[in-house]
Enzyme design. Sequence first.
Site, mmCIF file in Angstrom:
data_model
loop_
_atom_site.group_PDB
_atom_site.id
_atom_site.type_symbol
_atom_site.label_atom_id
_atom_site.label_comp_id
_atom_site.label_asym_id
_atom_site.label_seq_id
_atom_site.Cartn_x
_atom_site.Cartn_y
_atom_site.Cartn_z
ATOM 1 N N HIS A 10 0.821 -1.208 0.000
ATOM 2 C CA HIS A 10 0.000 0.000 0.000
ATOM 3 C C HIS A 10 0.855 1.258 0.000
ATOM 4 O O HIS A 10 0.636 2.160 -0.795
ATOM 5 C CB HIS A 10 -0.933 0.004 1.222
ATOM 6 C CG HIS A 10 -1.900 1.135 1.195
ATOM 7 N ND1 HIS A 10 -1.577 2.401 1.635
ATOM 8 C CD2 HIS A 10 -3.179 1.204 0.757
ATOM 9 C CE1 HIS A 10 -2.626 3.190 1.480
ATOM 10 N NE2 HIS A 10 -3.618 2.485 0.951
ATOM 11 N N ALA A 72 -5.535 -8.551 3.563
ATOM 12 C CA ALA A 72 -6.775 -9.105 3.031
ATOM 13 C C ALA A 72 -7.203 -8.333 1.790
ATOM 14 O O ALA A 72 -6.652 -7.277 1.474
ATOM 15 C CB ALA A 72 -7.877 -9.029 4.093
ATOM 16 N N GLY A 74 -9.347 -5.972 0.032
ATOM 17 C CA GLY A 74 -10.265 -4.855 0.238
ATOM 18 C C GLY A 74 -10.481 -4.131 -1.072
ATOM 19 O O GLY A 74 -10.220 -4.660 -2.156
ATOM 20 N N HIS A 76 -8.908 -1.719 -2.606
ATOM 21 C CA HIS A 76 -7.758 -1.543 -3.508
ATOM 22 C C HIS A 76 -7.528 -2.784 -4.360
ATOM 23 O O HIS A 76 -7.285 -2.691 -5.558
ATOM 24 C CB HIS A 76 -6.487 -1.232 -2.721
ATOM 25 C CG HIS A 76 -6.467 0.137 -2.125
ATOM 26 N ND1 HIS A 76 -6.741 1.282 -2.835
ATOM 27 C CD2 HIS A 76 -6.185 0.547 -0.857
ATOM 28 C CE1 HIS A 76 -6.632 2.334 -2.038
ATOM 29 N NE2 HIS A 76 -6.306 1.914 -0.840
#
Length: 123
Positions: A10, A72, A74, A76
């Site tokens: 991220h 996990a 999500g 994105h």
Amino acid sequence: MTTALVLFAHGARDPEWANPMRRVQAEIRQRLPGMTVELAFLEFMAPTLLDCVNGLIEQGVRKIVVLPMFIAQGGHLKRDVPELLVQLRGQHPGVEFLLSGPIGENEIVVQAMANAALEFAGL
């Protein structure tokens, strides 16, 4: 065919946040010295996935495996990353792109996190 592994995280404003991913990258490079292993980030940090991939392609890489370093799946990983890969595939039709599921959903990682939690709790 030259293959590269991209550890895709991220990103964060704090540069130290990426240290665990750098450790994973270093471990893979140590285990497979000839393997190209890069880090790329969705936001806040460089390089972006697009910049990383473009650099790899300039080096002659023709297969790129993207491993999301996310706990996990999500938003994105459900929307943003597939859109990025559509863009990359359109820009580089001669390159094979593979997208893994998030590393945190891998059973080995789930077990490692459970073991770490139990050890921390003294159980």
